[in-house]
Write a protein that holds these residues in place. Sequence first.
Motif, mmCIF file in Angstrom:
data_model
loop_
_atom_site.group_PDB
_atom_site.id
_atom_site.type_symbol
_atom_site.label_atom_id
_atom_site.label_comp_id
_atom_site.label_asym_id
_atom_site.label_seq_id
_atom_site.Cartn_x
_atom_site.Cartn_y
_atom_site.Cartn_z
ATOM 1 N N LYS A 176 0.587 -1.637 -0.315
ATOM 2 C CA LYS A 176 0.023 0.096 0.038
ATOM 3 C C LYS A 176 0.864 1.328 0.016
ATOM 4 O O LYS A 176 0.431 2.099 -0.962
ATOM 5 N N VAL A 177 1.693 0.483 1.173
ATOM 6 C CA VAL A 177 2.905 1.862 0.350
ATOM 7 C C VAL A 177 3.310 2.859 -0.792
ATOM 8 O O VAL A 177 3.163 4.092 -1.073
ATOM 9 N N MET A 178 3.875 1.764 -0.871
ATOM 10 C CA MET A 178 4.173 1.864 -2.822
ATOM 11 C C MET A 178 3.116 2.107 -3.419
ATOM 12 O O MET A 178 3.638 2.945 -4.497
ATOM 13 N N GLU A 179 3.028 2.089 -3.651
ATOM 14 C CA GLU A 179 1.059 2.530 -4.412
ATOM 15 C C GLU A 179 0.184 3.600 -3.453
ATOM 16 O O GLU A 179 0.640 4.238 -5.283
ATOM 17 N N GLU A 180 0.688 4.116 -3.015
ATOM 18 C CA GLU A 180 0.373 5.240 -3.022
ATOM 19 C C GLU A 180 1.880 6.482 -2.933
ATOM 20 O O GLU A 180 1.518 6.883 -3.801
ATOM 21 N N LEU A 181 3.095 5.824 -3.447
ATOM 22 C CA LEU A 181 4.021 6.882 -3.677
ATOM 23 C C LEU A 181 3.873 7.041 -5.284
ATOM 24 O O LEU A 181 4.027 8.059 -5.737
ATOM 25 N N GLN A 182 3.642 5.604 -5.577
ATOM 26 C CA GLN A 182 3.585 5.806 -7.535
ATOM 27 C C GLN A 182 2.605 6.862 -7.317
ATOM 28 O O GLN A 182 2.460 7.487 -8.659
ATOM 29 N N ARG A 183 0.806 6.729 -6.903
ATOM 30 C CA ARG A 183 0.312 8.166 -7.238
ATOM 31 C C ARG A 183 0.488 9.100 -7.359
ATOM 32 O O ARG A 183 0.451 10.022 -7.813
ATOM 33 N N GLN A 184 1.192 9.551 -5.794
ATOM 34 C CA GLN A 184 1.841 10.757 -5.568
ATOM 35 C C GLN A 184 2.529 10.881 -6.724
ATOM 36 O O GLN A 184 2.592 12.574 -7.098
ATOM 37 N N ALA A 185 3.248 10.584 -7.192
ATOM 38 C CA ALA A 185 4.340 10.972 -8.106
ATOM 39 C C ALA A 185 3.856 11.162 -9.499
ATOM 40 O O ALA A 185 4.108 12.088 -9.859
ATOM 41 N N ALA A 186 2.168 10.359 -9.127
ATOM 42 C CA ALA A 186 1.850 10.553 -11.035
ATOM 43 C C ALA A 186 1.307 11.869 -11.196
ATOM 44 O O ALA A 186 1.160 12.868 -11.698
ATOM 45 N N LEU A 187 0.585 12.109 -9.710
ATOM 46 C CA LEU A 187 0.111 13.624 -9.487
ATOM 47 C C LEU A 187 0.710 14.675 -9.868
ATOM 48 O O LEU A 187 0.778 15.711 -10.712
ATOM 49 N N PHE A 188 2.155 14.845 -9.256
ATOM 50 C CA PHE A 188 2.990 15.314 -9.210
ATOM 51 C C PHE A 188 3.866 15.758 -10.087
ATOM 52 O O PHE A 188 3.745 16.995 -10.934
ATOM 53 N N ALA A 189 4.000 14.798 -11.418
ATOM 54 C CA ALA A 189 4.323 14.642 -12.772
ATOM 55 C C ALA A 189 3.301 15.674 -13.891
ATOM 56 O O ALA A 189 3.393 16.410 -14.503
ATOM 57 N N PHE A 190 1.794 15.074 -12.983
ATOM 58 C CA PHE A 190 0.500 16.324 -13.667
ATOM 59 C C PHE A 190 0.609 17.111 -13.407
ATOM 60 O O PHE A 190 0.195 18.230 -15.042
ATOM 61 N N LEU A 191 0.737 17.475 -12.364
ATOM 62 C CA LEU A 191 0.619 19.398 -11.951
ATOM 63 C C LEU A 191 1.947 19.680 -11.961
ATOM 64 O O LEU A 191 1.606 21.107 -12.834
ATOM 65 N N THR A 192 3.171 19.438 -12.247
ATOM 66 C CA THR A 192 4.027 19.865 -13.014
ATOM 67 C C THR A 192 4.192 20.200 -14.228
ATOM 68 O O THR A 192 4.553 21.374 -14.666
ATOM 69 N N ASP A 193 3.816 19.484 -14.748
ATOM 70 C CA ASP A 193 4.173 19.558 -16.392
ATOM 71 C C ASP A 193 2.551 20.522 -16.756
ATOM 72 O O ASP A 193 2.559 21.123 -17.676
ATOM 73 N N SER A 194 2.010 20.554 -16.004
ATOM 74 C CA SER A 194 0.571 21.556 -16.266
ATOM 75 C C SER A 194 0.752 22.928 -15.805
ATOM 76 O O SER A 194 0.909 23.491 -16.442
ATOM 77 N N MET A 195 1.610 23.198 -14.577
ATOM 78 C CA MET A 195 2.500 24.280 -14.365
ATOM 79 C C MET A 195 2.721 24.670 -14.939
ATOM 80 O O MET A 195 3.850 26.359 -15.064
ATOM 81 N N SER A 196 4.226 24.344 -16.101
ATOM 82 C CA SER A 196 5.186 25.059 -16.894
ATOM 83 C C SER A 196 5.174 25.450 -17.865
ATOM 84 O O SER A 196 5.882 26.661 -18.723
ATOM 85 N N ARG A 197 3.246 25.686 -17.905
ATOM 86 C CA ARG A 197 2.813 26.134 -19.665
ATOM 87 C C ARG A 197 2.142 27.344 -18.795
ATOM 88 O O ARG A 197 1.725 27.312 -17.837
ATOM 89 N N GLU A 198 1.489 27.961 -19.945
ATOM 90 C CA GLU A 198 0.839 29.588 -19.586
ATOM 91 C C GLU A 198 -0.758 29.027 -18.465
ATOM 92 O O GLU A 198 -1.167 30.196 -18.291
ATOM 93 N N TYR A 199 -1.221 27.856 -19.215
ATOM 94 C CA TYR A 199 -2.692 27.680 -18.610
ATOM 95 C C TYR A 199 -2.115 25.969 -18.464
ATOM 96 O O TYR A 199 -1.451 25.226 -19.058
ATOM 97 N N ILE A 200 -3.503 26.310 -17.492
ATOM 98 C CA ILE A 200 -3.267 24.136 -16.992
ATOM 99 C C ILE A 200 -4.167 23.362 -18.616
ATOM 100 O O ILE A 200 -4.679 23.394 -19.514
ATOM 101 N N GLN A 201 -2.703 22.580 -19.402
ATOM 102 C CA GLN A 201 -3.648 21.620 -20.120
ATOM 103 C C GLN A 201 -3.881 20.278 -19.764
ATOM 104 O O GLN A 201 -2.389 19.794 -19.224
ATOM 105 N N TYR A 202 -3.994 19.365 -19.650
ATOM 106 C CA TYR A 202 -3.749 17.736 -19.266
ATOM 107 C C TYR A 202 -3.467 17.322 -20.247
ATOM 108 O O TYR A 202 -4.249 16.949 -22.266
ATOM 109 N N ASN A 203 -2.322 16.447 -20.842
ATOM 110 C CA ASN A 203 -1.702 16.086 -21.475
ATOM 111 C C ASN A 203 -2.322 14.093 -22.086
ATOM 112 O O ASN A 203 -1.390 13.832 -22.780
ATOM 113 N N GLY A 204 -2.354 13.890 -21.427
ATOM 114 C CA GLY A 204 -3.047 12.655 -20.951
ATOM 115 C C GLY A 204 -1.873 11.573 -19.828
ATOM 116 O O GLY A 204 -0.910 12.024 -19.581
ATOM 117 N N PRO A 205 -2.723 10.275 -20.149
ATOM 118 C CA PRO A 205 -1.863 9.474 -18.818
ATOM 119 C C PRO A 205 -0.480 9.239 -20.178
ATOM 120 O O PRO A 205 -0.299 9.416 -21.186
#
Length: 86
Positions: free
Chosen positions: A57-86
């Motif tokens: 469960k701990v590793m599963e949670e860390l993987q979920r947080q890493a995916a969320l962090f990657a999504f947020l940092t990718d979205s915030m690196s642009r001038e607007y929020i955009q979802y680029n897919g999985p």
Amino acid sequence: MIRQSKATKRNFLTGEAIEIIKEKSLKGVRGVHTIELFDALTGKLVERVESENFISKVMEELQRQAALFAFLTDSMSREYIQYNGP
């Protein structure tokens, strides 16, 4: 809910093969691991064990947080929020 999983052990010197049926939960992230034992002098495969394992469960949670962090940092690196897919 419970399901069955098969683990196998093969000894290549004696020809012995053992199969073990284990009961596993349907929940959780699963994978398969293989362990091979080689003779140090000849380099020949002596034994192989294959079985199912799980990601805790701990590793599963860390993987979920890493995916969320990657999504947020990718979205915030642009001038607007955009979802680029999985």
